[in-house]
Design a protein around this motif. Structure first.
Motif, short mmCIF file in Angstrom:
data_model
loop_
_atom_site.label_atom_id
_atom_site.label_comp_id
_atom_site.label_asym_id
_atom_site.label_seq_id
_atom_site.Cartn_x
_atom_site.Cartn_y
_atom_site.Cartn_z
N PRO A 90 -11.28 10.71 11.34
CA PRO A 90 -10.37 10.09 10.38
C PRO A 90 -10.94 8.82 9.77
CG PRO A 90 -9.51 9.94 12.63
CD PRO A 90 -10.74 10.77 12.69
N VAL A 91 -10.76 8.71 8.47
CA VAL A 91 -11.25 7.54 7.73
C VAL A 91 -10.09 6.74 7.16
CG1 VAL A 91 -12.55 6.78 5.70
CG2 VAL A 91 -13.45 8.62 7.15
N ALA A 92 -9.19 7.44 6.47
CA ALA A 92 -8.09 6.76 5.81
C ALA A 92 -7.01 7.75 5.44
CB ALA A 92 -8.58 6.04 4.55
N SER A 93 -5.86 7.22 5.08
CA SER A 93 -4.77 8.05 4.58
C SER A 93 -4.22 7.41 3.31
CB SER A 93 -3.66 8.19 5.63
OG SER A 93 -3.18 6.92 6.02
N ILE A 94 -3.78 8.26 2.40
CA ILE A 94 -3.21 7.76 1.14
C ILE A 94 -1.80 8.32 1.01
CG2 ILE A 94 -3.46 7.61 -1.35
CD1 ILE A 94 -6.46 8.22 -0.96
N PHE A 95 -0.82 7.42 0.98
CA PHE A 95 0.59 7.80 0.91
C PHE A 95 1.04 7.85 -0.55
CE2 PHE A 95 0.13 6.57 5.21
CZ PHE A 95 1.22 7.03 5.94
N ASP A 96 1.61 8.97 -0.95
CA ASP A 96 2.23 9.11 -2.26
C ASP A 96 3.72 8.85 -2.06
OD1 ASP A 96 3.18 9.79 -4.73
OD2 ASP A 96 2.14 11.71 -4.87
N THR A 97 4.12 7.62 -2.31
CA THR A 97 5.47 7.20 -1.92
C THR A 97 6.23 6.61 -3.10
OG1 THR A 97 6.70 5.94 -0.26
CG2 THR A 97 4.72 4.91 -1.18
N LEU A 98 7.42 6.07 -2.84
CA LEU A 98 8.29 5.53 -3.88
C LEU A 98 8.82 4.16 -3.50
CD1 LEU A 98 10.59 8.58 -4.71
CD2 LEU A 98 8.72 7.73 -6.13
N ALA A 99 9.01 3.35 -4.52
CA ALA A 99 9.85 2.16 -4.41
C ALA A 99 11.14 2.55 -5.12
CB ALA A 99 9.19 0.96 -5.09
N LEU A 109 4.10 5.21 -6.31
CA LEU A 109 2.85 4.52 -6.05
C LEU A 109 2.03 5.21 -4.96
CD1 LEU A 109 3.62 1.42 -3.83
CD2 LEU A 109 5.46 2.78 -4.77
N LEU A 110 0.74 4.97 -5.00
CA LEU A 110 -0.18 5.44 -3.97
C LEU A 110 -0.60 4.24 -3.14
CD1 LEU A 110 -2.52 7.76 -6.09
CD2 LEU A 110 -0.73 8.51 -4.52
N VAL A 111 -0.55 4.40 -1.81
CA VAL A 111 -0.94 3.32 -0.91
C VAL A 111 -2.04 3.85 0.01
CG1 VAL A 111 -0.20 1.68 0.85
CG2 VAL A 111 1.41 2.38 -0.95
N GLY A 112 -3.25 3.31 -0.13
CA GLY A 112 -4.37 3.71 0.71
C GLY A 112 -4.48 2.81 1.91
N ILE A 113 -4.55 3.40 3.11
CA ILE A 113 -4.61 2.63 4.35
C ILE A 113 -5.76 3.16 5.20
CG2 ILE A 113 -3.35 1.91 6.43
CD1 ILE A 113 -0.75 2.63 4.93
N ASP A 114 -6.66 2.28 5.63
CA ASP A 114 -7.76 2.77 6.46
C ASP A 114 -7.26 3.06 7.87
OD1 ASP A 114 -7.75 0.47 8.06
OD2 ASP A 114 -9.60 -0.35 7.22
N TYR A 115 -8.10 3.68 8.68
CA TYR A 115 -7.66 4.16 9.99
C TYR A 115 -7.14 3.03 10.88
CZ TYR A 115 -7.55 6.82 14.32
OH TYR A 115 -7.15 7.43 15.49
N ASN A 116 -7.66 1.81 10.66
CA ASN A 116 -7.24 0.66 11.47
C ASN A 116 -5.95 0.00 10.97
OD1 ASN A 116 -9.47 0.81 13.27
ND2 ASN A 116 -10.76 -0.12 11.69
N GLY A 117 -5.36 0.55 9.90
CA GLY A 117 -4.10 0.02 9.41
C GLY A 117 -4.22 -1.08 8.38
#
Length: 219
Positions: A90-99, A109-117
């Motif tokens: 695992p490297v990262a995750s990208i959330f396709d979310t909403l405000a 919006l898209l929020v990219g988060i690396d494995y360490n948070g």
């Protein structure tokens, strides 16, 4: 004679109608495929803006999870998570979310988060915010959205994940506080969802190994 001409005319009109309908259907099919492909390419560019292509070697579109967590997300519905891996790790995750509480409605919006948070980046996908005010969340309009880079649940602490007017560290816009407030809240909630579900987020359901899709459900 009149009857024969009527039959011929009806036949010709019917054939033209069938041909026209076939052309419309064919045109829609071709156009629709092109639209879907273009949308996919735009999404891929946005994903790669958060996680560069050289950082992963898997197919983001076929390595996803659906997350349901209305309590943390603040709205009912699901969130698509694209998972980036390198050599299977695992490297990262990208959330396709909403405000959900933007000034003029939902902000995607898209929020990219690396494995360490740690946040790799945030990008606005769509919104209906006021031009010249709320639309400063867009990269072409300002660099405000880059202020999330490098942030995490501990940077800043939870009580500072707000706009400055509310006692936090994030800038608001002159004459427009609701929009940045909604985005800050959504990004913070996304980090909380990632932290809560991290242990399960990168697992693959053996029954769906081929498409690498599964669900996490919170009631």
């Amino acid at each position: 004679m009149f009857k024969n001409k009527l039959i011929q005319t009806t036949t010709i009109l019917t054939l033209f109608a069938i041909l026209g309908a076939s052309l419309v259907t064919f045109g829609y099919s071709v156009t629709r495929e092109r639209i879907v492909l273009n949308e996919k390419m735009v999404l891929l560019r946005n994903l790669n803006a958060l996680v560069p292509a050289e950082k992963y070697d898997n197919d983001l579109f076929n390595d996803t999870k659906i997350v349901h967590d209305a309590l943390l997300l603040g709205y009912k519905g699901s969130v698509m998570v694209y998972r980036a891996r390198k050599l299977g790790q695992p490297v990262a995750s990208i959330f396709d979310t909403l405000a959900p509480d933007g000034y003029n409605g939902k902000i995607q919006l898209l929020v990219g988060i690396d494995y360490n948070g740690v946040i790799l980046g945030v990008r606005i996908v769509s919104h209906k915010e006021t031009p010249g005010l709320g639309d400063l969340i867009d990269i072409p309009r300002s660099n405000w959205i880059l202020g999330f880079n490098g942030r995490s649940l501990t940077n800043p602490t939870s009580d500072k994940w707000k706009v400055k007017r509310d006692g936090g560290i994030f800038d608001q816009f002159t004459g427009a506080t609701i929009t940045p407030r909604a985005v800050v809240k959504a990004v913070h909630q996304t980090l909380q969802v990632y932290n809560k579900h991290k242990a399960k987020l990168f697992t693959i359901d053996d029954t769906k190994q081929e498409t690498a899709k599964s669900k996490i459900t919170e009631k």
